[in-house]
Design an enzyme around this catalytic site. Structure first.
Site, PDB file in Angstrom:
ATOM      1  CE  LYS A  54      -2.775   1.989   3.791  1.00  0.00           C
ATOM      2  NZ  LYS A  54      -4.053   1.804   4.495  1.00  0.00           N
ATOM      3  CE  LYS A  92      -0.891   6.255   4.623  1.00  0.00           C
ATOM      4  NZ  LYS A  92      -2.231   5.749   5.047  1.00  0.00           N
ATOM      5  CG  ASP A 113      -4.810   5.335   2.590  1.00  0.00           C
ATOM      6  OD1 ASP A 113      -5.724   6.124   2.256  1.00  0.00           O
ATOM      7  OD2 ASP A 113      -4.641   4.949   3.770  1.00  0.00           O
ATOM      8  CD  GLU A 116      -6.887   2.659   2.819  1.00  0.00           C
ATOM      9  OE1 GLU A 116      -6.103   1.781   2.386  1.00  0.00           O
ATOM     10  OE2 GLU A 116      -6.924   3.007   4.007  1.00  0.00           O
ATOM     11  CG  ASP A 130      -9.221   3.942   6.435  1.00  0.00           C
ATOM     12  OD1 ASP A 130      -9.841   3.567   7.439  1.00  0.00           O
ATOM     13  OD2 ASP A 130      -8.000   4.197   6.468  1.00  0.00           O
ATOM     14  CE  LYS A 143      -7.156   2.106   9.201  1.00  0.00           C
ATOM     15  NZ  LYS A 143      -6.854   3.486   8.822  1.00  0.00           N
ATOM     16  CD  GLU A 196      -3.976  -1.150   6.298  1.00  0.00           C
ATOM     17  OE1 GLU A 196      -3.459  -0.782   5.243  1.00  0.00           O
ATOM     18  OE2 GLU A 196      -4.663  -0.402   7.026  1.00  0.00           O
TER      19      GLU A 196
HETATM   20  C1  MUC Z   1      -4.562   4.589   7.042  1.00  0.00           C
HETATM   21  O1  MUC Z   1      -5.139   5.607   6.722  1.00  0.00           O
HETATM   22  O2  MUC Z   1      -4.892   3.564   6.455  1.00  0.00           O
HETATM   23  C2  MUC Z   1      -2.386   2.425   7.783  1.00  0.00           C
HETATM   24  C3  MUC Z   1      -1.194   2.117   7.217  1.00  0.00           C
HETATM   25  C4  MUC Z   1      -0.504   3.302   7.024  1.00  0.00           C
HETATM   26  O3  MUC Z   1       0.593   3.469   6.523  1.00  0.00           O
HETATM   27  O4  MUC Z   1      -1.280   4.311   7.431  1.00  0.00           O
HETATM   28  C5  MUC Z   1      -2.378   3.796   8.137  1.00  0.00           C
HETATM   29  C6  MUC Z   1      -3.567   4.650   8.162  1.00  0.00           C
HETATM   30 MG    MG Z   2      -6.378   4.553   5.132  1.00  0.00          MG
END
Ligand code: MUC
Ligand code: MG
Length: 373
Positions: free
Chosen positions: A167, A169, A198, A224, A249, A273, A327
Site C-alpha cells: 500500500k 501512501k 491510500d 483507498e 476507510d 480498524k 495490513e
Molecule cells: C490509514 O489511513 O490507512 C495504515 C497504514 C498506514 O501506513 O497508514 C495507516 C492509516
Molecule cells: Mg487509510
C-alpha cells in the site's frame, strides 16, 4: 471460579521508535505513541489493550494524550465495578459519558476482552465465535517516499517473501507529481507485486476525477479513500465511474457509516480498524453489514503495536467476511518490540499466536523502557 469484576484500569503512554520515518499526507512519524491500557479483575487477572492513532491526531482527532484523559477520567469510572464479560453494557455506559472517542473506547474494550479470555483460559478468538482461519494475507505500507527508496524496500520484502502486496501512501505531494511517482513504481515492478494506494481523503472531487484515471491506467488494484470523509456520494460517483476497487476507510467509523456506504454503493471494500470503530464488537457489526451488502472487508491498521495488532488479528481470523486480506503489519514498523514472542510474519501472511487471551505476553522491562515519564 474467577471473579470477573473490574478492580482497576491503568494506563501509560509508550513512545516506540520506528525502523524508518513513515510519511503520511500531512505529517511524518518517527515514533509511534501507544496508550497501553491494563484492566485488572478482582481475581488479579490482567488484560491489555492499546489506544493507537497513525502518527498523531491528524487522522481522526484523537491522540495518545487525549485517549489517556478520556480513559482515566471518563471511561474507566464506568467500567470499574462491572464485569469483563459485560462488554455490551460497558459500551453503552461509555456512550453515555464520551461522544465518539472511539480510539479510546477500543483500548479499554480490547483490554476487557483479553482479561475475560484469560480468566476463562481461552483465546480471544473463541469469544468472537472461534477461528475460521489461522493466518491472513498481510500487505505492507510505504510512506510517501522517493521512487528509488520504494523500489529498494519492495524488492527486499519480495525477495524475503514477507509481503506480496503493498500500500502506497499518497496525498503529501502535488497530485500530478504524486501520480507520476506511483506510475513509475508500477512500471519498475512490472507486475511483480500487487499495488494499492491510500490518499487519506486529501483530494477533492475535481482532483480525483482528473488524476485517478492515470492510477487505474498504471495498474493500481485498489484505491483507498481518495476524497473527504463525509462525502460518501463523491466516493459513490467514483466507484460507479472507474473500473477499479475503492476502499472506504475514513468514511467508515461506525456501523451506521458502513450502512451508508452500502446503501449508496460507495465502495467495494471497507477498511475495518478496531481502533477507529471503537473495538472488536463494533468491528464485528461492520463486518456483518458489509457481508449482507456484498462488500469485502480488509483488516486494517492504525499502526498498532503487538497488542492492538493481535486483537485485530483475532477478529480477522474469526470472521469469514475478511475476504480482502489485512495490513496488520504495525509491529514490523516498530524498531523494537515489547512482547516476549514476536508475531509471526511469513509467506505474505500474518499468523495467529496460540495461548490464552490475545496470545502475546508483555516484556515488562521493554514496556518500562518505552514508557513516557
Ligand atoms: C490509514 O489511513 O490507512 C495504515 C497504514 C498506514 O501506513 O497508514 C495507516 C492509516
Ligand atoms: Mg487509510
Amino acid at each position: 471460579m474467577s471473579d470477573l469484576t473490574i478492580r482497576s484500569v491503568e494506563t501509560r503512554i509508550l513512545d516506540v521508535p520506528l525502523i524508518r520515518p513513515h510519511k503520511f499526507a500531512t505529517t511524518t512519524a518517527t515514533a509511534q505513541s501507544i496508550l497501553l491500557v491494563a484492566v485488572t479483575t478482582e481475581s488479579g487477572v490482567v488484560g491489555y489493550g492499546e489506544g493507537v492513532t497513525p502518527g498523531g491526531p491528524w487522522w481522526g482527532g484523537e491522540s495518545a494524550e487525549t485517549m489517556q484523559v478520556l480513559v482515566e477520567k471518563y471511561l474507566a469510572p464506568v467500567a470499574v465495578g462491572r464485569r469483563v464479560d459485560e462488554i455490551p453494557a460497558v459500551l453503552e455506559a461509555m456512550e453515555g459519558v464520551v461522544a465518539r472517542g472511539r480510539f479510546a473506547k477500543a483500548s479499554l474494550e480490547i483490554a476487557m476482552f483479553d482479561a475475560w479470555a484469560r480468566s476463562l483460559d481461552v483465546p480471544v478468538r473463541s469469544l468472537l465465535g472461534g477461528a475460521v482461519r489461522d493466518s491472513i494475507e498481510c500487505t505492507w505500507a510505504l510512506g510517501a517516499m522517493p521512487l528509488e527508496e520504494m523500489v529498494e524496500e519492495i524488492d527486499e520484502l519480495l525477495a524475503a517473501d514477507r509481503h506480496r502486496t503493498f500500500k502506497l501512501k499518497m496525498g503529501a505531494l502535488d497530485p500530478a507529481e504524486d501520480v507520476a511517482r506511483i506510475a513509475a513504481l508500477a512500471e519498475r515492478l512490472e507486475g511483480r507485486a500487487g499495488l494499492r494506494v491510500d490518499i487519506n481523503a486529501r483530494w477533492d472531487r475535481f482532483t480525483a476525477n482528473v488524476h485517478l484515471p492515470a492510477l487505474v491506467e498504471a495498474g493500481i488494484e485498489l484505491i483507498e479513500q481518495p476524497t473527504p470523509t463525509e462525502q460518501i456520494e463523491v466516493l459513490a460517483e467514483l466507484n460507479r465511474s472507474l473500473p477499479v476497487q475503492f476502499m472506504a476507510d475514513e468514511s467508515v467509523q461506525s456501523p451506521h457509516d458502513a450502512l451508508e456506504v452500502a446503501r449508496r454503493d460507495a465502495a467495494g471494500v471497507i477498511a475495518v480498524k478496531t481502533t477507529k470503530l471503537g473495538g472488536l464488537t463494533r468491528g464485528k457489526e461492520v463486518v456483518a453489514i458489509a457481508r449482507a451488502a456484498g462488500i469485502a472487508c480488509h483488516a486494517a491498521t492504525s499502526l498498532e503495536g503487538p497488542i492492538g495488532t493481535v486483537a485485530s488479528l483475532h477478529l480477522a481470523c474469526a470472521e469469514p467476511g475478511f475476504n480482502y486480506g489485512s495490513e496488520l503489519f504495525g509491529p514490523l514498523l516498530l524498531a523494537e518490540t515489547y512482547v516476549t514472542t514476536p508475531i509471526r510474519y511469513e509467506a505474505g501472511r500474518v499468523h495467529l499466536p496460540s495461548g490464552p487471551g490475545l496470545g502475546v505476553e508483555l516484556d515488562h522491562d521493554a514496556v518500562d523502557k518505552f514508557t513516557r515519564r
